[in-house]
Design a protein around this motif. Structure first.
Motif, PDB file in Angstrom:
ATOM      1  N   VAL A 443       0.834  -1.205   0.000  1.00  0.00           N
ATOM      2  CA  VAL A 443       0.000   0.000   0.000  1.00  0.00           C
ATOM      3  C   VAL A 443       0.869   1.255   0.000  1.00  0.00           C
ATOM      4  O   VAL A 443       0.612   2.212  -0.740  1.00  0.00           O
ATOM      5  CB  VAL A 443      -0.946   0.000   1.215  1.00  0.00           C
ATOM      6  CG1 VAL A 443      -1.669   1.336   1.333  1.00  0.00           C
ATOM      7  CG2 VAL A 443      -1.960  -1.137   1.098  1.00  0.00           C
ATOM      8  N   VAL A 447       0.873   4.131  -2.953  1.00  0.00           N
ATOM      9  CA  VAL A 447       0.579   5.545  -2.661  1.00  0.00           C
ATOM     10  C   VAL A 447       1.749   6.428  -3.071  1.00  0.00           C
ATOM     11  O   VAL A 447       1.577   7.441  -3.758  1.00  0.00           O
ATOM     12  CB  VAL A 447       0.251   5.735  -1.172  1.00  0.00           C
ATOM     13  CG1 VAL A 447       0.152   7.212  -0.832  1.00  0.00           C
ATOM     14  CG2 VAL A 447      -1.043   5.013  -0.818  1.00  0.00           C
ATOM     15  N   MET A 450       2.306   6.768  -6.859  1.00  0.00           N
ATOM     16  CA  MET A 450       1.380   7.644  -7.569  1.00  0.00           C
ATOM     17  C   MET A 450       1.945   9.056  -7.689  1.00  0.00           C
ATOM     18  O   MET A 450       1.528   9.827  -8.557  1.00  0.00           O
ATOM     19  CB  MET A 450       0.035   7.707  -6.839  1.00  0.00           C
ATOM     20  CG  MET A 450      -0.795   6.448  -6.947  1.00  0.00           C
ATOM     21  SD  MET A 450      -2.347   6.628  -6.032  1.00  0.00           S
ATOM     22  CE  MET A 450      -3.046   4.987  -6.242  1.00  0.00           C
ATOM     23  N   GLU A 451       2.858   9.393  -6.805  1.00  0.00           N
ATOM     24  CA  GLU A 451       3.335  10.767  -6.742  1.00  0.00           C
ATOM     25  C   GLU A 451       4.745  10.951  -7.274  1.00  0.00           C
ATOM     26  O   GLU A 451       5.101  12.035  -7.729  1.00  0.00           O
ATOM     27  CB  GLU A 451       3.281  11.265  -5.292  1.00  0.00           C
ATOM     28  CG  GLU A 451       1.895  11.224  -4.669  1.00  0.00           C
ATOM     29  CD  GLU A 451       0.915  12.145  -5.370  1.00  0.00           C
ATOM     30  OE1 GLU A 451       1.367  13.107  -6.012  1.00  0.00           O
ATOM     31  OE2 GLU A 451      -0.294  11.888  -5.305  1.00  0.00           O
ATOM     32  N   SER A 490       1.607   2.102  -9.956  1.00  0.00           N
ATOM     33  CA  SER A 490       0.896   3.330 -10.308  1.00  0.00           C
ATOM     34  C   SER A 490       0.941   3.632 -11.802  1.00  0.00           C
ATOM     35  O   SER A 490       0.242   4.538 -12.260  1.00  0.00           O
ATOM     36  CB  SER A 490       1.479   4.517  -9.532  1.00  0.00           C
ATOM     37  OG  SER A 490       2.833   4.694  -9.875  1.00  0.00           O
TER      38      SER A 490
END
Length: 589
Positions: A443, A447, A450-451, A490
């Motif tokens: 997880v 997360v 994604m950035e 991602s």
């Protein structure tokens, strides 16, 4: 000197040549002090990001000023290398403090202009924690770091900006980026497409399978999902649409296939070389460990295409559109010759990957003299070499900006002990059990991925979660591969899925439709990392080839069932049974 981004002038070609010569020169020159080579590497990064990539006139002028000051600051570090080394990371003059703070801010701004805000914000939060963490209550606080020591450790020692990660960018990643730029400037890309066409064009779903093979081959040298989609997708997507493939499926095939380039040896989006540094594992062992899982990924996409063929009429490539065998043979030489040189020198010659890649670059440059018809042309050579120099300069700069900024985060983690504290937190939350810890890590990777770019997400995640996984019994290389794979999620997983966005734009379809089909086709990306943990022999190809092949076959069988269960047009009960059987084969048998 401020040429536009679309038509770089001679100054940029010369700067590209300087970038290439500098990095190749380091390979042949011998041992160069880190406080010389790494600041000069940053100095070469600055103009490409701050000036050439500027979008407005104001950005160009501010970028020009920052570049001049930045080059001067980097030159100060390189010219005073011996004296700074004797200071042991403690700033002792106001000038050094100004230079140190400026270099930190410049690294943040360069990364921001290269890839946007997220990674610099992570680095900024890390820096704020280093400066103010003594005021944080509880176990996540730290005793405090004197400002001269904090700034000095990050800017005048072989830590922080000039740490081992930057060393990997200078000495290995840049060489392979140059290698890919040289191959792509010639006919290697056409060779990849032609080879894929003759291998898969005549099969059911042939156009989609051509995309899978060509993207795997192209991705093995580019290491960039976005670049892969843009290059191979320009050919494969229109081909699939022409043959009547649903637009969402055409975009999904290319996005999924191109994303796999970052897990496909030899380049792996720079991840392989960072892994060498972080794990101390030889490059050849990492290639061997990564190979079978990567092939499984592409095999799962292939199976997914067959499953979609039960729902749509996925035609083969038309006979007249397939390349002739002579053309395939000739164009394949443009990538086969450099690849053979590279692999022969690494596996049989005993040379380092960067030295082998350097010699393969010279072979690639020689091949730029000829075109696909084997006609020698000095004018064509100049045009192709110019393209290679510009591409190499740009790509070295972007990757350099990412790694230098990520190095700040790693430096802070090392200085403050925050990585150890986060590791303890993961262990506590997971109840000291491996699978909950794996899911928490997955997880976190999703997360963060994604950035920030995959390599940066991998470096940050593995720095804080890797020790926890290792302490729970996972072997180090497996822990690193697990984190690296999940940092890649991602590229096809909403809400931020770069490869899908580009493919959807090229095919003219709603991006969410493309993403849903991409997730179904790329289901191996979600399952294979977990399967590696359950079947660890799959990464032991070099030490236990029989066990590795057995585990690969078992996982392939399970993934086939899962893929057909998710995609194929079959009764619901049969699809559920296929998925259940696939899970049992992978994780229980």
């Amino acid at each position: 000197m401020f040429e536009s981004d679309t038509r770089p002038g001679p100054v940029w070609v010369m700067l590209g040549a300087v970038t290439v010569i500098f990095h190749l020169g380091l390979i042949f020159y011998g041992l160069t002090p880190a406080l010389v080579s790494r600041p000069l590497h940053m100095a070469l990064v600055l103009p490409w990001v701050l000036i050439l990539a500027a979008r407005t006139r104001a950005e160009r002028w501010s970028g020009g000023v920052l570049t001049v000051l930045g080059v001067a600051a980097c030159a100060y570090i390189a010219l005073n290398e011996q004296a700074l080394a004797d200071q042991y990371g403690f700033i002792d003059t106001p000038l050094q403090m100004v230079i140190g703070v400026f270099l930190i801010l410049l690294a943040l701004e360069t990364a921001r202009r290269a890839i946007g805000w997220p990674l610099p914000l992570v680095a900024l939060l890390a820096l704020l924690y280093a400066a103010l963490g003594e005021h944080v209550p509880g176990q996540f606080g730290h005793p405090g770091l004197p400002t001269p020591s904090l700034v000095g450790t990050l800017t005048i020692t072989e830590g922080g900006l000039w740490g081992s990660l930057t060393g990997v960018s200078v000495g290995v990643v840049s060489i392979f980026v140059i290698f890919g730029a040289v191959l792509n400037a010639g006919e290697a890309g056409r060779g990849f497409m032609n080879l894929a066409g003759v291998m898969a064009g005549r099969l059911k779903g042939g156009a989609a399978k051509v995309a899978v093979i060509s993207s795997a081959l192209m991705g093995s040298i580019s290491g960039s999902a976005s670049a892969n989609v843009a290059s191979t997708g320009a050919i494969t997507i229109p081909s699939m649409v022409r043959l009547g493939y649903p637009r969402a499926l055409a975009g999904a095939v290319e996005a999924v296939a191109s994303s796999g380039g970052q897990i496909m040896p030899p380049l792996m989006g720079a991840g392989a070389f960072v892994m060498v540094e972080l794990t101390g594992t030889p490059y050849t062992q990492i290639m061997a460990a990564a190979l079978l899982p990567a092939l499984l990924y592409f095999a799962t996409v292939w199976v997914g295409i067959n499953a979609y063929a039960t729902r749509h009429d996925l035609s083969p490539v038309a006979e007249e559109d397939r390349p002739e065998r002579r053309e395939v043979l000739v164009t394949s030489l443009f990538f086969a010759v450099p690849f053979v040189i590279l692999l022969q020198l690494i596996f049989f010659g005993g040379y380092t990957p960067q030295y082998a890649a350097s010699l393969a670059i010279f072979a690639g440059v020689a091949l730029l003299l000829t075109d696909v018809n084997l006609n020698v042309s000095l004018r064509g050579f100049a045009a192709r070499l110019t393209q290679a120099l510009l591409t190499a300069g740009r790509q070295v700069a972007v990757i350099g900006a990412i790694i230098i900024c990520a190095s700040l985060v790693i430096g802070v983690l090392a200085m403050t002990g925050l990585g150890v504290k986060i590791t303890s937190g993961i262990l506590s939350l997971s109840g000291d059990m491996l699978w909950p810890a794996l899911l928490l890590t997955a997880v976190a990777c999703l997360v963060l991925g994604m950035e920030v770019p995959t390599t940066a997400a991998y470096v940050i995640c593995v720095s804080v979660a890797g020790p926890a996984l290792i302490s729970l019994g996972l072997e180090p290389l497996l822990a690193h591969l697990f984190v690296f794979w999940f940092a890649l999620l991602s590229t096809i997983t909403p809400p931020v899925c770069g490869g899908v966005f580009i493919a959807a734009g090229m095919v003219g379809e709603n991006w969410l439709k493309v993403a849903l089909k991409a997730m179904a086709l790329g289901i191996g990306l979600y399952i294979i990392p977990l399967a590696m943990v359950a079947n660890p022999d799959i990464i032991r190809l070099a030490d236990d080839p029989q066990g590795a092949v057995f585990d690969t076959a078992k996982i392939a069988l399970g993934l086939t069932g899962i893929s057909y269960g998710v995609i194929a047009r079959r009764p619901v009960w049969l699809r559920a049974l296929l998925i259940l059987a696939g899970v049992l084969v992978i994780f229980v048998l």
